[in-house]
Write a protein that holds these residues in place. Structure first.
Motif, PDB file in Angstrom:
ATOM      1  N   LEU A 115       0.850  -1.189   0.000  1.00 39.00           N
ATOM      2  CA  LEU A 115       0.000   0.000   0.000  1.00 39.00           C
ATOM      3  C   LEU A 115       0.885   1.238   0.000  1.00 39.00           C
ATOM      4  CD1 LEU A 115      -2.966   0.917   0.153  1.00 39.00           C
ATOM      5  CD2 LEU A 115      -2.697   1.035   2.635  1.00 39.00           C
ATOM      6  N   GLU A 116       0.744   2.045  -1.041  1.00 40.17           N
ATOM      7  CA  GLU A 116       1.580   3.239  -1.180  1.00 40.17           C
ATOM      8  C   GLU A 116       0.717   4.479  -1.359  1.00 40.17           C
ATOM      9  OE1 GLU A 116       4.130   2.509  -4.469  1.00 40.17           O
ATOM     10  OE2 GLU A 116       5.361   1.020  -3.423  1.00 40.17           O
ATOM     11  N   TYR A 286      -1.190   4.814  10.961  1.00 45.31           N
ATOM     12  CA  TYR A 286      -0.584   5.273   9.710  1.00 45.31           C
ATOM     13  C   TYR A 286      -1.271   4.618   8.520  1.00 45.31           C
ATOM     14  CZ  TYR A 286       2.761   5.784   5.914  1.00 45.31           C
ATOM     15  OH  TYR A 286       3.343   6.055   4.698  1.00 45.31           O
ATOM     16  N   LEU A 287      -1.527   3.328   8.621  1.00 46.17           N
ATOM     17  CA  LEU A 287      -2.160   2.586   7.529  1.00 46.17           C
ATOM     18  C   LEU A 287      -3.569   3.102   7.264  1.00 46.17           C
ATOM     19  CD1 LEU A 287      -1.400   0.209   5.674  1.00 46.17           C
ATOM     20  CD2 LEU A 287      -2.588  -1.304   7.263  1.00 46.17           C
ATOM     21  N   ASN A 288      -4.317   3.374   8.309  1.00 51.96           N
ATOM     22  CA  ASN A 288      -5.678   3.885   8.159  1.00 51.96           C
ATOM     23  C   ASN A 288      -5.682   5.271   7.514  1.00 51.96           C
ATOM     24  OD1 ASN A 288      -8.651   3.737   8.861  1.00 51.96           O
ATOM     25  ND2 ASN A 288      -8.082   5.542  10.050  1.00 51.96           N
ATOM     26  N   THR A 289      -4.732   6.123   7.921  1.00 48.99           N
ATOM     27  CA  THR A 289      -4.629   7.459   7.321  1.00 48.99           C
ATOM     28  C   THR A 289      -4.269   7.360   5.841  1.00 48.99           C
ATOM     29  OG1 THR A 289      -3.892   8.354   9.448  1.00 48.99           O
ATOM     30  CG2 THR A 289      -3.527   9.720   7.505  1.00 48.99           C
ATOM     31  N   LEU A 290      -3.345   6.461   5.519  1.00 49.65           N
ATOM     32  CA  LEU A 290      -2.940   6.268   4.133  1.00 49.65           C
ATOM     33  C   LEU A 290      -4.103   5.760   3.295  1.00 49.65           C
ATOM     34  CD1 LEU A 290      -0.691   6.292   2.022  1.00 49.65           C
ATOM     35  CD2 LEU A 290      -0.057   3.981   2.781  1.00 49.65           C
ATOM     36  N   TYR A 291      -4.887   4.861   3.854  1.00 46.90           N
ATOM     37  CA  TYR A 291      -6.073   4.326   3.167  1.00 46.90           C
ATOM     38  C   TYR A 291      -7.070   5.448   2.862  1.00 46.90           C
ATOM     39  CZ  TYR A 291     -10.520   1.798   2.650  1.00 46.90           C
ATOM     40  OH  TYR A 291     -11.741   1.345   2.209  1.00 46.90           O
TER      41      TYR A 291
END
Length: 306
Positions: A115-116, A286-291
């Motif tokens: 995920l980028e 961080y992952l949720n924000t990136l999503y």
């Protein structure tokens, strides 16, 4: 003919709008699957950490260097990590099923890569929005309907020609005679008064056109509002991502230090547990924000008809 052509063009833009909706939904489902895959990887790494921690604590407990309470805590945390991993795995598998169901494909290649952060630097022109194009074409169809209804009572002239051959019997001789020849005819139709039915139809067509024009203007305002909100959200999420990245670095370093302190008998299991939970929480945040950031990029693409 003009009405038919306008309706044909309307069907084309409706088709493009449907294709856009399908494409947008598919990439969102793909992003969701990829995100759940990343969460599963985080939970897997967390599980490995607590498996190693359990082995280490068990060895020290067996050697009489740790209290039973510390051993029970390590065992409890390992079971929690196993449950978290299995739950993350189930969520990932369900997201794949949702993607398969939407695409109506039984066998698909699971999402690959990591995920980028996505980027979209194209200029946004809401006139490219497929839903707006549909409304615009509906206005054109409505205008054609107005013109058609206005001409509904115009005089119409029709002509026909045919060739006939028939057999006739003459009485009383009963002899047969064949009659052959062309028939040519003209017909003029002119409605002088229809009880104002035409005026009613024209008025209704004009009302339909006005409704579509109002819908078009309302849609433009809606899209502009959505665009401004999306850009504001993206800007805020960019700052949030930077903050989350720093928090992630700090949490990772804190975990490393607490783990080393625990192995050196300077820190207790509670400190390690808190550090590991903080690190995992920082990863998931961080992952949720990136999503959410990537979803906003998809909103921009959809607004631009891509």
């Amino acid at each position: 003919m003009k009405v038919a052509e306008s309706n044909l063009e309307l069907q084309k833009v409706i088709k493009e709008d449907v294709k856009q909706q399908v494409k947008d939904t598919a990439r969102r489902l793909f992003l969701t699957s990829l995100t759940y895959k990343e969460i599963m990887k985080i939970k897997e790494e967390n599980l490995k950490y607590w498996q190693e921690n359990y082995k280490y604590v068990e060895a020290k407990y067996d050697a009489g260097l740790l209290a039973k309470y510390d051993f029970m805590r390590a065992s409890s945390q390992l079971q929690s990590a196993i449950a978290d991993y299995e739950n993350a795995k189930a969520n990932y598998e369900k997201s794949i099923e949702d993607l398969k169901r939407f695409l109506m494909i039984e066998d698909i290649t699971p999402p690959e890569g990591n995920l980028e952060k996505l980027t979209y630097n194209k200029e946004i022109n809401i006139e490219n929005n497929t839903a707006l194009k549909v409304i615009n074409q509906q206005i054109k169809v409505a205008q054609q309907q107005v013109e058609y209804q206005k001409s509904a009572n115009y005089p119409s002239l029709s002509a026909f020609v045919n060739y006939q051959a028939n057999n006739q019997v003459r009485f009383p001789s009963t002899s047969e005679v064949w009659k052959k020849g062309y028939n040519l005819g003209l017909s003029l139709n002119w409605i002088l008064f229809d009880g104002f039915a035409k005026d009613s139809r024209v008025l209704q067509a004009k009302i339909d056109k006005t409704k579509n024009e109002i819908t078009y203007q309302d849609k433009i305002i809606e899209l502009k509002t959505t665009l401004n909100k999306t850009l504001a959200d993206i800007k805020a999420l960019e700052h949030q991502l930077k903050a989350n990245e720093e928090n992630l670095k700090v949490a990772k370093e804190a975990l490393r230090l607490s783990t080393e302190r625990f192995k050196a008998n300077i820190a207790n299991t509670l400190e390690v547990l808190e550090s590991e939970n903080n690190y995992q929480s920082a990863q998931l945040t961080y992952l949720n924000t990136l999503y959410n950031y990537n979803l906003k990029i998809f909103d921009l693409m959809n607004l631009n008809g891509e």
